[in-house]
Design a protein around this motif. Structure first.
Motif, PDB file in Angstrom:
ATOM      1  N   PRO A  40      -7.840 -10.750   7.395  1.00  0.00           N
ATOM      2  CA  PRO A  40      -6.873 -10.044   6.552  1.00  0.00           C
ATOM      3  C   PRO A  40      -7.596  -9.450   5.348  1.00  0.00           C
ATOM      4  CG  PRO A  40      -6.656 -12.410   6.287  1.00  0.00           C
ATOM      5  CD  PRO A  40      -7.622 -12.187   7.409  1.00  0.00           C
ATOM      6  N   PRO A  41      -7.064  -8.375   4.771  1.00  0.00           N
ATOM      7  CA  PRO A  41      -7.747  -7.778   3.611  1.00  0.00           C
ATOM      8  C   PRO A  41      -7.753  -8.721   2.423  1.00  0.00           C
ATOM      9  CG  PRO A  41      -5.620  -6.746   3.972  1.00  0.00           C
ATOM     10  CD  PRO A  41      -5.871  -7.650   5.134  1.00  0.00           C
ATOM     11  N   ARG A  42      -8.808  -8.637   1.653  1.00  0.00           N
ATOM     12  CA  ARG A  42      -8.954  -9.508   0.495  1.00  0.00           C
ATOM     13  C   ARG A  42      -7.997  -9.089  -0.607  1.00  0.00           C
ATOM     14  NH1 ARG A  42     -15.451  -9.918  -0.297  1.00  0.00           N
ATOM     15  NH2 ARG A  42     -15.887 -11.099   1.569  1.00  0.00           N
ATOM     16  N   PRO A  43      -7.477 -10.054  -1.345  1.00  0.00           N
ATOM     17  CA  PRO A  43      -6.615  -9.677  -2.467  1.00  0.00           C
ATOM     18  C   PRO A  43      -7.434  -8.999  -3.555  1.00  0.00           C
ATOM     19  CG  PRO A  43      -6.982 -12.038  -2.437  1.00  0.00           C
ATOM     20  CD  PRO A  43      -7.578 -11.488  -1.177  1.00  0.00           C
ATOM     21  N   GLY A  44      -6.837  -7.996  -4.187  1.00  0.00           N
ATOM     22  CA  GLY A  44      -7.515  -7.282  -5.250  1.00  0.00           C
ATOM     23  C   GLY A  44      -8.261  -6.067  -4.763  1.00  0.00           C
ATOM     24  N   GLY A  45      -8.235  -5.815  -3.461  1.00  0.00           N
ATOM     25  CA  GLY A  45      -8.876  -4.631  -2.913  1.00  0.00           C
ATOM     26  C   GLY A  45      -8.045  -3.392  -3.177  1.00  0.00           C
ATOM     27  N   PRO A  46      -8.540  -2.226  -2.776  1.00  0.00           N
ATOM     28  CA  PRO A  46      -7.821  -0.997  -3.080  1.00  0.00           C
ATOM     29  C   PRO A  46      -6.481  -0.877  -2.351  1.00  0.00           C
ATOM     30  CG  PRO A  46      -9.725  -0.554  -1.700  1.00  0.00           C
ATOM     31  CD  PRO A  46      -9.795  -1.992  -2.096  1.00  0.00           C
ATOM     32  N   GLY A  47      -6.355  -1.410  -1.155  1.00  0.00           N
ATOM     33  CA  GLY A  47      -5.111  -1.241  -0.418  1.00  0.00           C
ATOM     34  C   GLY A  47      -4.306  -2.513  -0.281  1.00  0.00           C
ATOM     35  N   GLY A  48      -4.887  -3.633  -0.639  1.00  0.00           N
ATOM     36  CA  GLY A  48      -4.230  -4.914  -0.435  1.00  0.00           C
ATOM     37  C   GLY A  48      -3.320  -5.298  -1.573  1.00  0.00           C
ATOM     38  N   PRO A  49      -2.769  -6.505  -1.500  1.00  0.00           N
ATOM     39  CA  PRO A  49      -1.921  -6.961  -2.585  1.00  0.00           C
ATOM     40  C   PRO A  49      -2.734  -7.167  -3.852  1.00  0.00           C
ATOM     41  CG  PRO A  49      -2.286  -8.712  -0.988  1.00  0.00           C
ATOM     42  CD  PRO A  49      -2.890  -7.475  -0.417  1.00  0.00           C
ATOM     43  N   GLY A  55       3.891  -0.825  -4.883  1.00  0.00           N
ATOM     44  CA  GLY A  55       4.599  -0.183  -3.787  1.00  0.00           C
ATOM     45  C   GLY A  55       3.709   0.218  -2.624  1.00  0.00           C
ATOM     46  N   GLY A  56       2.454  -0.181  -2.626  1.00  0.00           N
ATOM     47  CA  GLY A  56       1.576   0.131  -1.508  1.00  0.00           C
ATOM     48  C   GLY A  56       1.204   1.605  -1.442  1.00  0.00           C
ATOM     49  N   ARG A  57       1.346   2.328  -2.537  1.00  0.00           N
ATOM     50  CA  ARG A  57       0.997   3.742  -2.532  1.00  0.00           C
ATOM     51  C   ARG A  57      -0.510   3.918  -2.567  1.00  0.00           C
ATOM     52  NH1 ARG A  57       4.313   7.519  -6.643  1.00  0.00           N
ATOM     53  NH2 ARG A  57       6.037   6.082  -6.476  1.00  0.00           N
ATOM     54  N   LYS A  58      -0.998   4.897  -1.830  1.00  0.00           N
ATOM     55  CA  LYS A  58      -2.424   5.189  -1.830  1.00  0.00           C
ATOM     56  C   LYS A  58      -2.767   6.002  -3.069  1.00  0.00           C
ATOM     57  CE  LYS A  58      -3.343   4.037   2.568  1.00  0.00           C
ATOM     58  NZ  LYS A  58      -4.322   3.200   3.090  1.00  0.00           N
ATOM     59  N   TYR A  59      -3.987   5.812  -3.565  1.00  0.00           N
ATOM     60  CA  TYR A  59      -4.443   6.552  -4.728  1.00  0.00           C
ATOM     61  C   TYR A  59      -4.870   7.937  -4.271  1.00  0.00           C
ATOM     62  CZ  TYR A  59      -7.299   7.948  -8.680  1.00  0.00           C
ATOM     63  OH  TYR A  59      -7.839   8.642  -9.738  1.00  0.00           O
ATOM     64  N   PHE A  60      -4.339   8.964  -4.932  1.00  0.00           N
ATOM     65  CA  PHE A  60      -4.677  10.336  -4.582  1.00  0.00           C
ATOM     66  C   PHE A  60      -5.687  10.879  -5.571  1.00  0.00           C
ATOM     67  CE2 PHE A  60      -3.870  14.925  -5.032  1.00  0.00           C
ATOM     68  CZ  PHE A  60      -4.215  15.318  -3.758  1.00  0.00           C
ATOM     69  N   ARG A  61      -6.875  11.140  -5.091  1.00  0.00           N
ATOM     70  CA  ARG A  61      -7.904  11.714  -5.951  1.00  0.00           C
ATOM     71  C   ARG A  61      -7.843  13.227  -5.833  1.00  0.00           C
ATOM     72  NH1 ARG A  61     -12.940   8.833  -5.610  1.00  0.00           N
ATOM     73  NH2 ARG A  61     -12.524   8.159  -7.707  1.00  0.00           N
ATOM     74  N   ARG A  62      -7.742  13.880  -6.988  1.00  0.00           N
ATOM     75  CA  ARG A  62      -7.647  15.326  -7.011  1.00  0.00           C
ATOM     76  C   ARG A  62      -8.985  15.945  -6.649  1.00  0.00           C
ATOM     77  NH1 ARG A  62      -6.134  18.746 -12.294  1.00  0.00           N
ATOM     78  NH2 ARG A  62      -6.526  20.752 -11.352  1.00  0.00           N
TER      79      ARG A  62
END
Length: 130
Positions: A40-49, A55-62
């Motif tokens: 399972p993904p580690r906590p504190g990662g970019p997409g994990g809890p 809200g589980g939104r992905k970061y949008f880089r311009r």
């Protein structure tokens, strides 16, 4: 003639030593039964809890755009210290393209202009010593 059937070498030309297994019981390929399912993904990662975004939104880089292309600057002058200083870090290093967003041809001209300005002492080679 019956002795010819017991060959001393394997088909590949290597001798089959008695102390090493032939590898028949090990699976070949990527399927490894000794490992479990995917971790399972580690906590504190970019997409994990706990990843910083609610809200589980992905970061949008311009998308970065080239400053020289937008402002239609064709020639990068080595005497324009204010412009060149924006692309030099505090340590004195030339900031890479992936950070500034400058396109490849302009980055080449920019680095040549920075080096020219350094050679005639308009820009420092290194940052302040701390």
């Amino acid at each position: 003639m019956a002795d010819e059937t017991t060959a001393t070498s394997a088909p590949g030309g290597h001798s089959s030593g008695g102390d090493r297994p032939s590898g028949g019981d090990r699976p070949s390929g990527g399927d490894r039964p000794d490992r479990g399912e995917r971790r399972p993904p580690r906590p504190g990662g970019p997409g994990g809890p706990g990843g910083g975004r609610e809200g589980g939104r992905k970061y949008f880089r311009r998308k970065k755009v080239c400053k020289f292309c937008v402002e239609k600057i064709e020639a990068i002058n080595y005497k324009d210290v204010r412009l060149l200083a924006q692309f030099v870090a505090e340590s004195g290093k030339i900031v890479p393209r992936r950070l500034t967003g400058v396109c490849t041809p302009h980055q080449r001209r920019l680095s040549c202009a920075i080096k020219q300005a350094r050679n005639i002492a308009l820009l420092p080679f290194a940052g302040r010593a701390s």
